[in-house]
Write a protein that holds these residues in place. Sequence first.
Motif, mmCIF file in Angstrom:
data_model
loop_
_atom_site.group_PDB
_atom_site.id
_atom_site.type_symbol
_atom_site.label_atom_id
_atom_site.label_comp_id
_atom_site.label_asym_id
_atom_site.label_seq_id
_atom_site.Cartn_x
_atom_site.Cartn_y
_atom_site.Cartn_z
ATOM 1 N N GLN A 72 42.934 40.263 39.758
ATOM 2 C CA GLN A 72 43.480 40.213 38.401
ATOM 3 C C GLN A 72 44.375 38.989 38.199
ATOM 4 O OE1 GLN A 72 42.448 42.138 35.930
ATOM 5 N NE2 GLN A 72 41.118 43.140 37.408
ATOM 6 N N GLU A 73 45.165 38.654 39.204
ATOM 7 C CA GLU A 73 46.091 37.526 39.090
ATOM 8 C C GLU A 73 45.389 36.180 39.208
ATOM 9 O OE1 GLU A 73 49.208 37.929 41.959
ATOM 10 O OE2 GLU A 73 49.790 39.901 41.214
ATOM 11 N N LYS A 74 44.393 36.093 40.070
ATOM 12 C CA LYS A 74 43.729 34.810 40.333
ATOM 13 C C LYS A 74 42.277 34.903 39.885
ATOM 14 C CE LYS A 74 46.971 33.921 44.007
ATOM 15 N NZ LYS A 74 47.219 33.872 45.416
ATOM 16 N N ASN A 75 41.386 35.108 40.855
ATOM 17 C CA ASN A 75 39.969 35.270 40.518
ATOM 18 C C ASN A 75 39.261 35.983 41.663
ATOM 19 O OD1 ASN A 75 38.717 33.330 42.434
ATOM 20 N ND2 ASN A 75 39.789 31.798 41.223
ATOM 21 N N THR A 81 37.427 35.856 49.523
ATOM 22 C CA THR A 81 37.797 35.058 50.694
ATOM 23 C C THR A 81 38.815 35.812 51.550
ATOM 24 O OG1 THR A 81 37.369 32.984 49.533
ATOM 25 C CG2 THR A 81 38.829 32.883 51.456
ATOM 26 N N ASP A 82 39.804 36.403 50.885
ATOM 27 C CA ASP A 82 40.816 37.160 51.624
ATOM 28 C C ASP A 82 40.219 38.413 52.272
ATOM 29 O OD1 ASP A 82 42.660 35.261 51.055
ATOM 30 O OD2 ASP A 82 43.740 36.428 49.547
ATOM 31 N N LEU A 83 39.222 39.016 51.634
ATOM 32 C CA LEU A 83 38.530 40.160 52.234
ATOM 33 C C LEU A 83 37.831 39.730 53.516
ATOM 34 C CD1 LEU A 83 37.456 43.064 52.272
ATOM 35 C CD2 LEU A 83 35.641 42.321 50.714
ATOM 36 N N GLN A 84 37.169 38.583 53.469
ATOM 37 C CA GLN A 84 36.478 38.075 54.661
ATOM 38 C C GLN A 84 37.465 37.787 55.779
ATOM 39 O OE1 GLN A 84 32.916 37.579 54.893
ATOM 40 N NE2 GLN A 84 33.597 37.692 57.012
ATOM 41 N N VAL A 85 38.580 37.170 55.445
ATOM 42 C CA VAL A 85 39.609 36.850 56.445
ATOM 43 C C VAL A 85 40.171 38.139 57.049
ATOM 44 C CG1 VAL A 85 41.937 35.882 56.740
ATOM 45 C CG2 VAL A 85 40.206 34.618 55.457
ATOM 46 N N ALA A 86 40.427 39.137 56.196
ATOM 47 C CA ALA A 86 40.994 40.403 56.675
ATOM 48 C C ALA A 86 40.033 41.130 57.608
ATOM 49 C CB ALA A 86 41.355 41.300 55.495
ATOM 50 N N THR A 87 38.752 41.156 57.253
ATOM 51 C CA THR A 87 37.791 41.863 58.113
ATOM 52 C C THR A 87 37.522 41.098 59.404
ATOM 53 O OG1 THR A 87 35.939 40.925 56.855
ATOM 54 C CG2 THR A 87 36.661 43.133 56.259
ATOM 55 N N ASN A 88 37.600 39.781 59.350
ATOM 56 C CA ASN A 88 37.452 38.998 60.588
ATOM 57 C C ASN A 88 38.661 39.202 61.492
ATOM 58 O OD1 ASN A 88 35.016 37.992 59.735
ATOM 59 N ND2 ASN A 88 35.819 36.012 59.104
ATOM 60 N N GLY A 89 39.839 39.286 60.911
ATOM 61 C CA GLY A 89 41.063 39.435 61.689
ATOM 62 C C GLY A 89 41.291 40.850 62.186
ATOM 63 N N ALA A 110 34.984 44.177 34.743
ATOM 64 C CA ALA A 110 35.994 44.700 33.822
ATOM 65 C C ALA A 110 36.937 43.585 33.359
ATOM 66 C CB ALA A 110 36.790 45.817 34.486
ATOM 67 N N LYS A 111 37.254 42.658 34.241
ATOM 68 C CA LYS A 111 38.174 41.575 33.889
ATOM 69 C C LYS A 111 37.528 40.590 32.915
ATOM 70 C CE LYS A 111 40.906 37.780 35.755
ATOM 71 N NZ LYS A 111 41.402 37.093 36.949
ATOM 72 N N LYS A 116 27.478 38.054 33.960
ATOM 73 C CA LYS A 116 27.143 36.686 34.369
ATOM 74 C C LYS A 116 28.364 35.961 34.922
ATOM 75 C CE LYS A 116 24.901 32.506 32.730
ATOM 76 N NZ LYS A 116 24.285 31.833 31.594
ATOM 77 N N GLN A 117 29.489 36.072 34.244
ATOM 78 C CA GLN A 117 30.701 35.396 34.703
ATOM 79 C C GLN A 117 31.209 36.017 36.005
ATOM 80 O OE1 GLN A 117 33.731 35.040 31.745
ATOM 81 N NE2 GLN A 117 35.001 33.703 32.974
ATOM 82 N N ALA A 118 31.134 37.335 36.114
ATOM 83 C CA ALA A 118 31.566 38.000 37.350
ATOM 84 C C ALA A 118 30.650 37.623 38.506
ATOM 85 C CB ALA A 118 31.580 39.513 37.148
ATOM 86 N N GLN A 119 29.353 37.550 38.239
ATOM 87 C CA GLN A 119 28.368 37.228 39.278
ATOM 88 C C GLN A 119 28.545 35.803 39.792
ATOM 89 O OE1 GLN A 119 26.355 39.608 40.448
ATOM 90 N NE2 GLN A 119 25.676 38.208 42.029
ATOM 91 N N ALA A 120 29.137 34.936 38.992
ATOM 92 C CA ALA A 120 29.347 33.543 39.407
ATOM 93 C C ALA A 120 30.241 33.445 40.636
ATOM 94 C CB ALA A 120 29.950 32.747 38.256
ATOM 95 N N TYR A 121 31.042 34.470 40.891
ATOM 96 C CA TYR A 121 31.953 34.462 42.045
ATOM 97 C C TYR A 121 31.321 35.080 43.290
ATOM 98 C CZ TYR A 121 35.676 33.133 38.863
ATOM 99 O OH TYR A 121 36.450 32.468 37.951
ATOM 100 N N ALA A 122 30.107 35.572 43.194
ATOM 101 C CA ALA A 122 29.459 36.252 44.320
ATOM 102 C C ALA A 122 29.324 35.307 45.510
ATOM 103 C CB ALA A 122 28.097 36.784 43.908
ATOM 104 N N ARG A 123 29.519 35.861 46.678
ATOM 105 C CA ARG A 123 29.325 35.142 47.934
ATOM 106 C C ARG A 123 28.925 36.159 48.988
ATOM 107 N NH1 ARG A 123 35.199 32.621 48.203
ATOM 108 N NH2 ARG A 123 34.350 31.814 46.308
#
Length: 138
Positions: A72-75, A81-89, A110-111, A116-123
């Motif tokens: 909500q604060e960023k994107n 990215t933080d989810l990936q870092v957390a699960t790796n750590g 929801a944000k 389409k805009q939400a899917q643009a962040y998919a990785r």
Amino acid sequence: MNQAARRIGRTLALVLPVVLVLSGTLAVTRVPWAAPTAESQVLTASSDTASTQAKARAPHEVLRDRLLGELQEKNPGVALTDLQVATNGRPSLAQHCAEIARALGRAAVAKYHSVKQAQAYARPVCDTAFASGVVQDH
């Protein structure tokens, strides 16, 4: 310099009243609105009288809530990215990765009110769980 002072002034104008109200509210323990009687009660938070103790939250729930706030604060990209870092750590979180990524996908829709805009962040974090979360709301 003038813009910096103006920005600081606006920030203080918004934050200071909230701080004053909260500090005043927290400082007051009992206000005698009416004459004290034998029947009057004072409600206090005490571990001795609490009927249920607050349960500790699971690490994956804490992580999910933190990442949803970050989204909500960023994107969504930052949250993923933080989810990936957390699960790796912390490999114990990996079993909850897809669940969290789907929640992030739903929150992104929801944000932005746009698949389409939400899917643009998919990785490729947790396979395609973010993308499936995006299309679940569609």
